[in-house]
Design an enzyme around this catalytic site. Sequence first.
Site, short mmCIF file in Angstrom:
data_model
loop_
_atom_site.label_atom_id
_atom_site.label_comp_id
_atom_site.label_asym_id
_atom_site.label_seq_id
_atom_site.Cartn_x
_atom_site.Cartn_y
_atom_site.Cartn_z
N ASP A 104 14.79 0.71 -3.97
CA ASP A 104 14.79 1.92 -3.15
C ASP A 104 15.21 1.91 -1.61
O ASP A 104 14.88 0.80 -1.11
CB ASP A 104 13.31 2.85 -2.98
CG ASP A 104 12.06 2.05 -2.51
OD1 ASP A 104 12.33 0.68 -2.80
OD2 ASP A 104 11.16 2.36 -2.38
N GLU A 171 9.09 0.87 -3.86
CA GLU A 171 8.19 -0.06 -3.00
C GLU A 171 7.97 0.50 -1.78
O GLU A 171 6.86 0.27 -1.19
CB GLU A 171 9.18 -1.24 -3.11
CG GLU A 171 8.34 -2.40 -2.37
CD GLU A 171 8.47 -2.51 -0.83
OE1 GLU A 171 7.47 -2.59 -0.20
OE2 GLU A 171 9.30 -2.00 -0.12
N GLU A 172 8.73 1.28 -1.11
CA GLU A 172 8.76 1.74 0.17
C GLU A 172 7.52 2.54 0.34
O GLU A 172 6.95 2.84 1.47
CB GLU A 172 9.97 2.19 0.81
CG GLU A 172 11.36 1.29 0.75
CD GLU A 172 10.84 0.33 2.09
OE1 GLU A 172 10.03 0.22 2.74
OE2 GLU A 172 11.71 -0.56 2.22
#
Length: 445
Positions: A104, A171-172
């Site tokens: 992402d 992930e962010e």
Amino acid sequence: MKILSKTPLAVSLCLLLAGSLSGNTNAATLSDSVDKAMPKLEQLYLHLHQNPELSYQEKSTSARMAKELAALGFEVTEQFGGYGVVGIYKNGAGPTVMIRADTDGLPIIEETGKPYASTVTTTDASNNTVGIMHGCGHDIHMTSLIGTAQQLVANKADWQGTLMMVAQPAEEVGGGAKAMLKQGLFTQFPAPDYVIGLHVSAGIPAGKVGIAPGYALANVDSVDIKVKGKGGHGAYPHATKDPVVLASRIVLALQTISSREISPLEPNVITVGSIHGGSKHNIISDEVKLQLTLRSYNPDVRLQQIEALKRLTKGIAISAGLPGELMPEVYVHEDERIPSTYNDPTLAANVQASIEQEIGAENVLKSEPVMAGEDFGLYGLTAEKRPITIFWLGAVEPDAYQISLDKGEALPSLHSSQFAPDYPLTINTGVRVMSRSAMNLFNQK
């Protein structure tokens, strides 16, 4: 969930690639093989960099990753845990090695001035136009993943086992690893014996790698505190219960958790990142909202932080004479929690030795733990406690790095609109060290 099987065309492409990349490491060095693959890898990087997608929206990115892996002969499963991609390549009896990359981008307008800079924009929840940028190096992570897959397939005569490639979304925001594990990443696919990953570093020159055995990244918790009060006129504060004053006392008191309650030998951080309350100069409001981030390594310290801040906020409210119904509300966003990443010391040592073998010990640095968070740590917290290791991949153009040292000037950090990695050298190094690490893990006796 969508599954792609190996096709005759994919297998043919795989064999063709294997031939073009020299077949095995005896015919040519890994370095030579990666050099030959670089033109197409650079094209892939530029495509990914110029077409970033935000967390939970990685539809086109995941499709491209699936396509790349399928062309190499992997059995590919798409849309796993959202827009996750899992590629399985079975190469005889042996261990299962999982390699993970995140996919992402970030809501940042790129300001690097590079001719290949991202110009993608989107509209956020508040109807504001925001840019999208790979400001954390996930485009390099994905390119390195594909490059490593190419090398391991091309050199499959040199290792045995099952290669598991995971392109992880979100992930962010700390949601991707949770979603993939919840859907059965380690039950629907071969359970990995080792899990390895890399992350670009904005503080290490390209061509070098940093690794930290043990704790490498932190527990991260987001906490909201609603401080309640009894509002009124600013000229008559004695007739109110001022939540601004209460919030101010709470902010100061929270600093004593780290300094006076938790052992100085246990790293931890409590930061109040946002405080909002009131509407006008002469109005005392009814509430103030605080937003905090909590960081630590030790899971017990995390629990100690949360318990202490709940006790302190309640105690301050009681001391101000607030009734029970006006006690502060403390909300811990458990769904956003990211656990600390603990690099298994034995696996970290093995990976470090492999990296030193490939690029030389002089190019491998001992990294210190950082208070940033990464959901990679979740892969080691399953019931089986699998060994995991993530290492830092230097991404700073070497001359720029040296100039920063000479002048004492800060470099653009990760998540900066000006972060521009030296992508050819970074990718080349990433593919080489990850490929060597995986092959050596497969070949452990």
